[in-house]
Design a protein around this motif. Structure first.
Motif, PDB file in Angstrom:
ATOM      1  N   ALA A   1      36.876  73.857  17.910  1.00  0.00           N
ATOM      2  CA  ALA A   1      35.785  73.643  16.962  1.00  0.00           C
ATOM      3  C   ALA A   1      34.574  72.984  17.602  1.00  0.00           C
ATOM      4  O   ALA A   1      33.458  73.094  17.082  1.00  0.00           O
ATOM      5  N   VAL A   2      34.757  72.290  18.735  1.00  0.00           N
ATOM      6  CA  VAL A   2      33.625  71.613  19.358  1.00  0.00           C
ATOM      7  C   VAL A   2      32.672  72.609  20.023  1.00  0.00           C
ATOM      8  O   VAL A   2      31.488  72.329  20.204  1.00  0.00           O
ATOM      9  N   HIS A   3      33.171  73.767  20.373  1.00  0.00           N
ATOM     10  CA  HIS A   3      32.358  74.784  21.042  1.00  0.00           C
ATOM     11  C   HIS A   3      31.742  75.741  20.012  1.00  0.00           C
ATOM     12  O   HIS A   3      32.295  75.925  18.927  1.00  0.00           O
ATOM     13  N   PRO A   4      30.603  76.356  20.338  1.00  0.00           N
ATOM     14  CA  PRO A   4      29.885  76.243  21.610  1.00  0.00           C
ATOM     15  C   PRO A   4      29.026  74.985  21.674  1.00  0.00           C
ATOM     16  O   PRO A   4      28.584  74.457  20.662  1.00  0.00           O
ATOM     17  N   LEU A   5      28.821  74.530  22.897  1.00  0.00           N
ATOM     18  CA  LEU A   5      27.884  73.454  23.196  1.00  0.00           C
ATOM     19  C   LEU A   5      26.825  74.003  24.145  1.00  0.00           C
ATOM     20  O   LEU A   5      27.082  74.939  24.905  1.00  0.00           O
ATOM     21  N   VAL A   6      25.648  73.427  24.093  1.00  0.00           N
ATOM     22  CA  VAL A   6      24.623  73.779  25.077  1.00  0.00           C
ATOM     23  C   VAL A   6      24.935  73.024  26.357  1.00  0.00           C
ATOM     24  O   VAL A   6      25.119  71.802  26.348  1.00  0.00           O
ATOM     25  N   ARG A   7      25.019  73.759  27.466  1.00  0.00           N
ATOM     26  CA  ARG A   7      25.340  73.157  28.762  1.00  0.00           C
ATOM     27  C   ARG A   7      24.102  73.167  29.647  1.00  0.00           C
ATOM     28  O   ARG A   7      23.549  74.216  29.951  1.00  0.00           O
TER      29      ARG A   7
ATOM     30  N   ARG B   1      11.213  78.622  28.705  1.00  0.00           N
ATOM     31  CA  ARG B   1      11.475  78.893  30.128  1.00  0.00           C
ATOM     32  C   ARG B   1      12.385  77.843  30.753  1.00  0.00           C
ATOM     33  O   ARG B   1      12.241  77.486  31.920  1.00  0.00           O
ATOM     34  N   ILE B   2      13.339  77.370  29.961  1.00  0.00           N
ATOM     35  CA  ILE B   2      14.335  76.429  30.454  1.00  0.00           C
ATOM     36  C   ILE B   2      15.685  77.135  30.414  1.00  0.00           C
ATOM     37  O   ILE B   2      16.172  77.492  29.348  1.00  0.00           O
ATOM     38  N   ASN B   3      16.281  77.347  31.564  1.00  0.00           N
ATOM     39  CA  ASN B   3      17.552  78.056  31.661  1.00  0.00           C
ATOM     40  C   ASN B   3      18.723  77.108  31.393  1.00  0.00           C
ATOM     41  O   ASN B   3      18.860  76.070  32.054  1.00  0.00           O
ATOM     42  N   VAL B   4      19.561  77.490  30.440  1.00  0.00           N
ATOM     43  CA  VAL B   4      20.789  76.749  30.125  1.00  0.00           C
ATOM     44  C   VAL B   4      21.870  77.778  29.832  1.00  0.00           C
ATOM     45  O   VAL B   4      21.630  78.982  29.872  1.00  0.00           O
ATOM     46  N   SER B   5      23.073  77.312  29.511  1.00  0.00           N
ATOM     47  CA  SER B   5      24.129  78.228  29.095  1.00  0.00           C
ATOM     48  C   SER B   5      24.923  77.570  27.978  1.00  0.00           C
ATOM     49  O   SER B   5      24.644  76.433  27.583  1.00  0.00           O
TER      50      SER B   5
ATOM     51  N   HIS C   1      15.122  75.496  35.818  1.00  0.00           N
ATOM     52  CA  HIS C   1      16.499  75.987  35.947  1.00  0.00           C
ATOM     53  C   HIS C   1      17.473  74.834  35.795  1.00  0.00           C
ATOM     54  O   HIS C   1      17.692  74.050  36.726  1.00  0.00           O
ATOM     55  N   LEU C   2      18.086  74.733  34.619  1.00  0.00           N
ATOM     56  CA  LEU C   2      19.114  73.740  34.343  1.00  0.00           C
ATOM     57  C   LEU C   2      20.439  74.462  34.099  1.00  0.00           C
ATOM     58  O   LEU C   2      21.160  74.179  33.146  1.00  0.00           O
ATOM     59  N   ASN C   3      20.748  75.398  34.991  1.00  0.00           N
ATOM     60  CA  ASN C   3      21.954  76.207  34.858  1.00  0.00           C
ATOM     61  C   ASN C   3      22.647  76.387  36.206  1.00  0.00           C
ATOM     62  O   ASN C   3      23.194  77.440  36.519  1.00  0.00           O
TER      63      ASN C   3
ATOM     64  N   PRO D   1      22.184  75.057  15.425  1.00  0.00           N
ATOM     65  CA  PRO D   1      23.374  75.604  16.087  1.00  0.00           C
ATOM     66  C   PRO D   1      23.130  75.799  17.585  1.00  0.00           C
ATOM     67  O   PRO D   1      22.001  76.079  18.021  1.00  0.00           O
ATOM     68  N   ALA D   2      24.177  75.628  18.369  1.00  0.00           N
ATOM     69  CA  ALA D   2      24.035  75.690  19.820  1.00  0.00           C
ATOM     70  C   ALA D   2      23.361  76.975  20.312  1.00  0.00           C
ATOM     71  O   ALA D   2      22.479  76.906  21.171  1.00  0.00           O
ATOM     72  N   PRO D   3      23.726  78.162  19.804  1.00  0.00           N
ATOM     73  CA  PRO D   3      23.030  79.364  20.279  1.00  0.00           C
ATOM     74  C   PRO D   3      21.537  79.342  19.971  1.00  0.00           C
ATOM     75  O   PRO D   3      20.728  79.854  20.755  1.00  0.00           O
ATOM     76  N   VAL D   4      21.173  78.747  18.833  1.00  0.00           N
ATOM     77  CA  VAL D   4      19.755  78.650  18.475  1.00  0.00           C
ATOM     78  C   VAL D   4      19.042  77.690  19.416  1.00  0.00           C
ATOM     79  O   VAL D   4      17.942  77.973  19.908  1.00  0.00           O
ATOM     80  N   LEU D   5      19.653  76.543  19.695  1.00  0.00           N
ATOM     81  CA  LEU D   5      19.041  75.579  20.597  1.00  0.00           C
ATOM     82  C   LEU D   5      18.896  76.168  22.000  1.00  0.00           C
ATOM     83  O   LEU D   5      17.873  75.969  22.661  1.00  0.00           O
ATOM     84  N   ALA D   6      19.913  76.900  22.453  1.00  0.00           N
ATOM     85  CA  ALA D   6      19.826  77.543  23.766  1.00  0.00           C
ATOM     86  C   ALA D   6      18.677  78.549  23.803  1.00  0.00           C
ATOM     87  O   ALA D   6      17.961  78.653  24.807  1.00  0.00           O
ATOM     88  N   ARG D   7      18.481  79.286  22.693  1.00  0.00           N
ATOM     89  CA  ARG D   7      17.381  80.254  22.648  1.00  0.00           C
ATOM     90  C   ARG D   7      16.024  79.555  22.659  1.00  0.00           C
ATOM     91  O   ARG D   7      15.078  80.024  23.311  1.00  0.00           O
ATOM     92  N   ILE D   8      15.926  78.438  21.951  1.00  0.00           N
ATOM     93  CA  ILE D   8      14.669  77.690  21.943  1.00  0.00           C
ATOM     94  C   ILE D   8      14.342  77.186  23.353  1.00  0.00           C
ATOM     95  O   ILE D   8      13.193  77.279  23.812  1.00  0.00           O
TER      96      ILE D   8
END
Length: 435
Positions: free
Chosen positions: A399-405, A380-384, A57-59, A368-375
């Motif tokens: 333009a900088v967003h989205p970022l993986v948080r 099983r690593i929670n991010v947003s 859980h990294l969220n 892309p950030a949404p792809v990295l978040a899905r990976i």
């Protein structure tokens, strides 16, 4: 026994069998993190956090993992309500309910009478800001890091009353420029509203320096501490704030649907609560009323008392473990994560400020950030993800967003940090190979 160990043992109300995440081949090796919690202490804390058996859980900047102790308090009160009735259960737990006010007061170094409870921090913010008497030409001074809901409130106040919005620029580090903020303060400034740690990155704004500037100007100083409470110490006296808002679900590890306002007793006469009801005031029997003493004049009568008690349990747990100890480990883990990600070719971290907190924002070339978040989620690593609508004044631009948080907390292990770094490295390597 150390205070940290004692706090961890008090937090350990159940001992489910540990089920660590399956080990994975590591493409990067990281140094171990020294110091703030021994491995035995960390083991106790993780055993008292059921979610660590199922996910990395990294969220915690979104919603952290509750401990067994907090979970049992919430479920226990709901069970009591089902058994004997809602009103009766609240009466039976009145001392513990009052204890939540006391614990929140201790958390921020304030008084229990200065605490008002809400179902989220946005309602706490609105209760404070919409209670400020405003008229055309009054000024609200804020920063590029202000949260999206707060900005929307300011825009409505501008439309409703004709107030003006001043935005202090950032300095070269990306935090608010204190000297520039000083220059913007004037005799028409009614509110200085600062996000201590923004939702979109690891920046920690210099809240104490700003407090010294605002003191004595006639403006009210509101600190949005939703991300900082439970992550770093927040002392209302040293900061010099008039108003502080917070939430339970983030780094305090409380239940969702909890928030609070701390309102300095000396500032209450400068506010006129914008909602009046039976929890806020007392009817005089004719055609007038008197506000209740203290900050509870901002509250409404109906509450989720299971959540109130859960929030109190979470705050007590943080106080027992020690905010300084929690902060030291959370910030060290985030530095370990940020430094590890920076070693990966094509990966950039985007956290601003002279001092960084336990939020790490990252982008990766070719992923892309949404792809990295899905990976990460598939591992099983929670991010947003950050979104521009949550930080409309962000000086970096939409333009900088989205970022993986990614937002580690003290219950995370070094192995989990390494695992997240490895997953990002593999994702970038695969994208580079495919290109």
């Amino acid at each position: 026994m150390s205070p940290t160990r004692a706090g961890a043992e008090r937090a350990l109300s159940a001992s489910p069998e540990r089920n660590p995440h399956p080990s994975k081949t590591s493409v990067l090796r990281r140094p171990t993190l020294g110091g703030t919690l021994t491995m035995l202490d960390l083991d106790l804390i993780r055993r008292a956090t059921p979610g660590t058996r199922d996910v990395v859980h990294l969220n915690s900047a979104g919603a952290s993992l509750m401990s067994t102790r907090t979970l049992e308090v919430v479920v226990g009160h709901l069970t009591l309500e089902a058994r004997i009735g809602g009103y009766e259960a609240a009466a039976a737990r009145q001392a513990e309910i009052e204890g939540t006010y006391e614990s929140l007061g201790r958390l921020v170094n304030g008084r229990r009478s200065e605490i008002a409870l809400f179902d989220n921090s946005t309602h706490a913010f609105n209760a404070a800001v919409y209670s400020i008497p405003l008229r055309a030409g009054d000024r609200i001074l804020t920063t590029h890091a202000e949260y999206g809901s707060s900005i929307l409130a300011f825009l409505q106040l501008r439309q409703r009353y004709g107030v003006e919005i001043d935005i202090a620029p950032n300095d070269e580090s990306g935090q608010v420029d204190v000297a520039a903020l000083r220059a913007l303060l004037c005799d028409r400034t009614r509110l200085v509203s600062i996000s201590h740690i923004p939702t979109s990155g690891g920046l920690i704004n210099p809240a104490q320096d700003i407090g010294r500037l605002v003191r004595g100007t006639g403006a009210l100083y509101l600190l949005d501490a939703t991300q900082s409470l439970g992550q770093i110490p927040v002392d209302v006296e040293s900061i010099g704030a008039d108003l502080v808002i917070g939430t339970g679900r983030k780094f305090l590890r409380g239940p969702r649907g909890t928030g609070f306002l701390w309102a300095r007793e000396a500032s209450l006469d400068r506010l006129e609560p914008f909602v009046n009801e039976i929890e806020a005031s007392t009817w005089d029997g004719a055609d007038d009323y008197a506000w209740h003493t203290g900050a509870r004049r901002f509250e409404t009568w109906e509450k989720s008392y299971s959540n109130v008690l859960g929030l109190g349990a979470a705050v007590d747990e943080a106080l027992e473990l020690g905010i300084d100890t929690i902060s030291s480990r959370a910030l060290a883990l985030s530095s370990l994560l940020r430094d590890g990600l920076a070693t990966i070719r094509g990966v950039r971290t985007h956290d601003l400020g002279a001092r960084n907190g336990a939020i790490v924002t990252v982008s990766a070339d070719g992923v892309p950030a949404p792809v990295l978040a899905r990976i990460l989620k598939d591992n099983r690593i929670n991010v947003s993800l950050t979104v521009p609508e949550h930080n409309q004044f962000d000086a970096r631009g939409p333009a900088v967003h989205p970022l993986v948080r990614l937002s580690p907390h003290y219950f995370n292990s070094e192995r989990e940090i390494e695992q997240a770094i490895d997953v990002v490295a593999r994702a970038v390597a695969q994208a580079d190979g495919e290109s």
